[in-house]
Design an enzyme around this catalytic site. Structure first.
Site, PDB file in Angstrom:
ATOM      1  N   GLU A  35     -17.913  50.431  12.805  1.00  0.00           N
ATOM      2  CA  GLU A  35     -18.030  51.206  11.182  1.00  0.00           C
ATOM      3  C   GLU A  35     -18.337  50.153  10.148  1.00  0.00           C
ATOM      4  OE1 GLU A  35     -16.539  55.035   9.096  1.00  0.00           O
ATOM      5  OE2 GLU A  35     -15.302  54.089  10.594  1.00  0.00           O
ATOM      6  N   LEU A  36     -19.523  50.295  10.036  1.00  0.00           N
ATOM      7  CA  LEU A  36     -20.035  49.395   8.910  1.00  0.00           C
ATOM      8  C   LEU A  36     -19.453  49.703   7.809  1.00  0.00           C
ATOM      9  CD1 LEU A  36     -22.769  48.091   7.660  1.00  0.00           C
ATOM     10  CD2 LEU A  36     -23.430  49.969   6.486  1.00  0.00           C
ATOM     11  N   ASP A  37     -18.646  48.340   7.297  1.00  0.00           N
ATOM     12  CA  ASP A  37     -18.168  47.903   5.726  1.00  0.00           C
ATOM     13  C   ASP A  37     -17.331  48.967   5.907  1.00  0.00           C
ATOM     14  OD1 ASP A  37     -20.170  45.812   4.450  1.00  0.00           O
ATOM     15  OD2 ASP A  37     -21.463  48.036   3.986  1.00  0.00           O
ATOM     16  N   THR A  50     -20.693  35.648  -8.891  1.00  0.00           N
ATOM     17  CA  THR A  50     -19.546  34.228  -9.392  1.00  0.00           C
ATOM     18  C   THR A  50     -18.747  34.556  -9.291  1.00  0.00           C
ATOM     19  OG1 THR A  50     -18.495  34.875 -11.042  1.00  0.00           O
ATOM     20  CG2 THR A  50     -21.290  33.861 -11.124  1.00  0.00           C
ATOM     21  N   ARG A  68     -28.218  42.300   8.635  1.00  0.00           N
ATOM     22  CA  ARG A  68     -28.716  43.025   9.760  1.00  0.00           C
ATOM     23  C   ARG A  68     -27.550  43.248  10.103  1.00  0.00           C
ATOM     24  NH1 ARG A  68     -33.584  44.247   9.825  1.00  0.00           N
ATOM     25  NH2 ARG A  68     -33.162  45.723  11.272  1.00  0.00           N
ATOM     26  N   SER A 120     -25.410  31.546  -0.607  1.00  0.00           N
ATOM     27  CA  SER A 120     -24.779  30.537  -2.286  1.00  0.00           C
ATOM     28  C   SER A 120     -23.345  31.320  -1.399  1.00  0.00           C
ATOM     29  CB  SER A 120     -24.463  31.059  -2.966  1.00  0.00           C
ATOM     30  OG  SER A 120     -24.894  32.598  -3.675  1.00  0.00           O
ATOM     31  N   HIS A 163     -18.890  41.390   0.956  1.00  0.00           N
ATOM     32  CA  HIS A 163     -19.893  42.427   0.670  1.00  0.00           C
ATOM     33  C   HIS A 163     -19.212  43.262  -0.686  1.00  0.00           C
ATOM     34  CE1 HIS A 163     -21.551  46.511   1.031  1.00  0.00           C
ATOM     35  NE2 HIS A 163     -20.646  47.573   0.249  1.00  0.00           N
ATOM     36  N   LEU A 187     -24.802  45.250  12.762  1.00  0.00           N
ATOM     37  CA  LEU A 187     -24.366  44.740  14.121  1.00  0.00           C
ATOM     38  C   LEU A 187     -24.065  46.003  14.926  1.00  0.00           C
ATOM     39  CD1 LEU A 187     -23.248  41.526  12.818  1.00  0.00           C
ATOM     40  CD2 LEU A 187     -25.151  41.956  14.170  1.00  0.00           C
TER      41      LEU A 187
END
Ligand code: NHR
Ligand code: GAR
Length: 195
Positions: A143-145, A172, A91, A13, A109, A93
């Site tokens: 580094e993730l997020d 939304t 996934r 979406s 996120h 990366l």
């Protein structure tokens, strides 16, 4: 015109909102929708929007992320994107994949980063008794997020919320936030957008 590739794993979406906004605004061209999951509902939606699609199933590669990413890179490099948007891409990366796209890869996120990087963000916000949840668009770094934050929307937690009802409300706001940030990003505006 900037070329934009979108990586998805699911319903897509957010991808649809990005493609529709690019097509309506004419500020960038969606050149590829790429999924790691052959059953992702977003693939048919991208086809209906006239955007080229590709699928690289991660499962045959098991724990070999580098081998998966080498296959992922083939359709991606062929599309020659200027910007890559992760939109519900599930996934992690590796640094080797992310580095060549430094400063050109975005992610949305579903939390108010730096709170709750990783998975199960809505349940973690509920378990913590947070009055507010939200979503964040950030630059993807090894580094993730944890990359620079480009935009954030705050969303109230309501009495009786489950992770599912909260996720639906946050989604939304994701749909408003991500296209707004992408528009600014392709115009080289990296100031944080607060919705
Ligand atoms: N990769 C890097 N290097 N940096 C980021 O900031 C990234 C990234 C890859 C994906 C999206 C992220 C999110 O918005 C994202 C950001 C998947 C996982 C995860 O643990 C965590 C965070 C995000 C996406 N994935 C599991 C894995 O083993 C699989 C989980 C599943 O399939 O359900 O890769 O939340
Ligand atoms: C969105 O809420 C997105 O923020 C989240 O998954 C949903 C995808 O919905 N992303 C992650 O949880 C990444 N780990 P969509 O496929 O309908 O855009």
């Amino acid at each position: 015109m900037k070329r934009v590739a979108i990586l998805i794993s699911g319903g897509g979406s957010n991808m649809v909102r990005l493609v529709e906004d690019m097509q309506a605004g004419g500020y960038a061209a969606p050149v590829l929708v790429l999924s790691n999951d052959p059953s992702a509902g977003g693939i048919a939606k991208a086809e209906r929007l006239g955007v080229p699609t590709a699928v690289v199933d991660h499962r045959p590669f098991g724990k070999d992320r580098a081998a998966f990413e080498a296959e992922l890179l083939k359709p991606l490099a062929a599309a020659a994107p200027d910007v890559i948007c992760l939109a519900g891409f599930m996934r992690v990366l590796t640094p080797a994949f992310v580095r060549p796209f430094a400063g050109r890869m975005l992610n949305i996120h579903p939390s108010l980063l730096p709170k709750y990087p990783g998975l199960h963000t809505h349940q973690r916000a509920l378990d913590a008794g947070d009055a507010e949840a939200g979503c964040t668009v950030h630059e993807v770094t090894p580094e993730l997020d944890a990359g620079p934050i480009l935009g954030q929307a705050r969303v109230p937690v309501e009495a009786g919320d489950s992770a599912d009802t909260l996720a639906a409300r946050v989604l939304t706001f994701e749909h408003r936030l991500y296209p707004a940030v992408l528009r600014r990003f392709v115009a080289d505006n990296r100031e944080t957008l607060f919705l």
